[in-house]
Design an enzyme around this catalytic site. Structure first.
Site, PDB file in Angstrom:
ATOM      1  N   MET A  94       0.797  -1.226   0.000  1.00  0.00           N
ATOM      2  CA  MET A  94       0.000   0.000   0.000  1.00  0.00           C
ATOM      3  C   MET A  94       0.834   1.284   0.000  1.00  0.00           C
ATOM      4  O   MET A  94       0.316   2.357   0.293  1.00  0.00           O
ATOM      5  CB  MET A  94      -0.972  -0.011   1.185  1.00  0.00           C
ATOM      6  CG  MET A  94      -1.955  -1.193   1.129  1.00  0.00           C
ATOM      7  SD  MET A  94      -2.818  -1.410  -0.465  1.00  0.00           S
ATOM      8  CE  MET A  94      -4.155  -0.223  -0.311  1.00  0.00           C
ATOM      9  N   HIS A 113      -4.672  -5.607  -8.618  1.00  0.00           N
ATOM     10  CA  HIS A 113      -5.580  -4.526  -8.202  1.00  0.00           C
ATOM     11  C   HIS A 113      -7.016  -5.059  -8.172  1.00  0.00           C
ATOM     12  O   HIS A 113      -7.433  -5.754  -9.104  1.00  0.00           O
ATOM     13  CB  HIS A 113      -5.467  -3.343  -9.184  1.00  0.00           C
ATOM     14  CG  HIS A 113      -6.303  -2.184  -8.777  1.00  0.00           C
ATOM     15  ND1 HIS A 113      -5.940  -1.334  -7.752  1.00  0.00           N
ATOM     16  CD2 HIS A 113      -7.499  -1.736  -9.228  1.00  0.00           C
ATOM     17  CE1 HIS A 113      -6.879  -0.419  -7.598  1.00  0.00           C
ATOM     18  NE2 HIS A 113      -7.833  -0.633  -8.483  1.00  0.00           N
ATOM     19  N   GLU A 178      -8.176 -13.471  -7.363  1.00  0.00           N
ATOM     20  CA  GLU A 178      -6.775 -13.015  -7.402  1.00  0.00           C
ATOM     21  C   GLU A 178      -5.821 -14.132  -6.993  1.00  0.00           C
ATOM     22  O   GLU A 178      -4.751 -14.295  -7.572  1.00  0.00           O
ATOM     23  CB  GLU A 178      -6.553 -11.837  -6.442  1.00  0.00           C
ATOM     24  CG  GLU A 178      -7.163 -10.529  -6.868  1.00  0.00           C
ATOM     25  CD  GLU A 178      -6.845  -9.413  -5.880  1.00  0.00           C
ATOM     26  OE1 GLU A 178      -7.378  -9.457  -4.757  1.00  0.00           O
ATOM     27  OE2 GLU A 178      -6.071  -8.507  -6.241  1.00  0.00           O
TER      28      GLU A 178
END
Ligand code: GAR
Length: 198
Positions: A94, A113, A178
């Site tokens: 982050m 993302h 993901e």
């Protein structure tokens, strides 16, 4: 496997900041990871330690507007070079890094993302998709550049947005995808099925 400038693609560093479930999925899928880099103490570091993977905590203590991004990035770059890292996989990292790392590692920094880019860039992607009333969103594995969430897309998977979704429920549905897609992309790169272009 050697890239053009001699760095070894097999030396992969995974960048984390949080729970590290994507990193864990890579470990479980057998992706060879040389180093885990974190910008803060986090659960992902604990998982990495338990898996006996080298870690580097390059702690970011300043989250204010006067954060010295280039100084922080030079510490990151030094760590990557010390470990002869050839490929970086950001997985829930982050901190936005400065230009120097993209100059040195151009085309060899990947990111995941939680949206179907170019939709919903930024750090509120799941919330933004919900608030926009979208009927689907998803995840994108892409090459990171110095323009946030805008680099070339390598793979995407869509997920539906359901009627009673909260940010947490929707994010978990995205992360499930993901965790399958990111290791697949990394393995495709390592096997030469997907070429990275600087
Ligand atoms: C993932 O959903 C990833 O896409 C997101 O953070 C999550 C990390 O989960 N990344 C970003 O939002 C980057 N802007 P994890 O720590 O459980 O792997």
């Amino acid at each position: 496997m050697q890239s053009v400038d001699g760095k070894n693609f097999l030396n992969i560093a995974v960048f984390v900041s949080g729970t590290g479930t994507n990193m864990q999925a890579m470990i479980e899928a057998g992706v060879p990871i040389s180093l885990i880099v974190a910008d803060r103490p986090c659960k992902a570091l604990k998982i990495a330690n338990e898996a006996n993977i080298s870690t580097a905590l390059i702690e970011r203590t300043n989250f204010g507007s006067n954060f010295d991004r280039e100084e922080y990035t030079s510490r990151v770059l030094h760590t990557l070079q010390t470990h002869n890292i050839g490929l970086v996989a950001m997985a829930g990292y982050m901190t936005i890094l400065g230009n120097s790392v993209f100059k040195e590692y151009g085309g060899r920094i990947l990111n995941t993302h939680p949206s179907l880019l170019p939709l919903f860039k930024g750090d509120r992607a799941v919330k933004d998709a919900l608030e926009a009333g979208a009927t689907e969103t998803g995840c994108t594995i892409h090459i990171a550049t110095n323009e946030l969430d805008a680099g070339p897309i390598l793979a995407q998977r869509a997920v539906p947005i359901l009627k009673n979704d909260t940010v947490e429920i929707l994010h978990e549905r995205i992360k499930k995808e993901e965790r399958v897609l990111y290791p697949e992309v990394l393995k495709d790169i390592l096997s030469g099925n997907v070429a990275l272009i600087s």
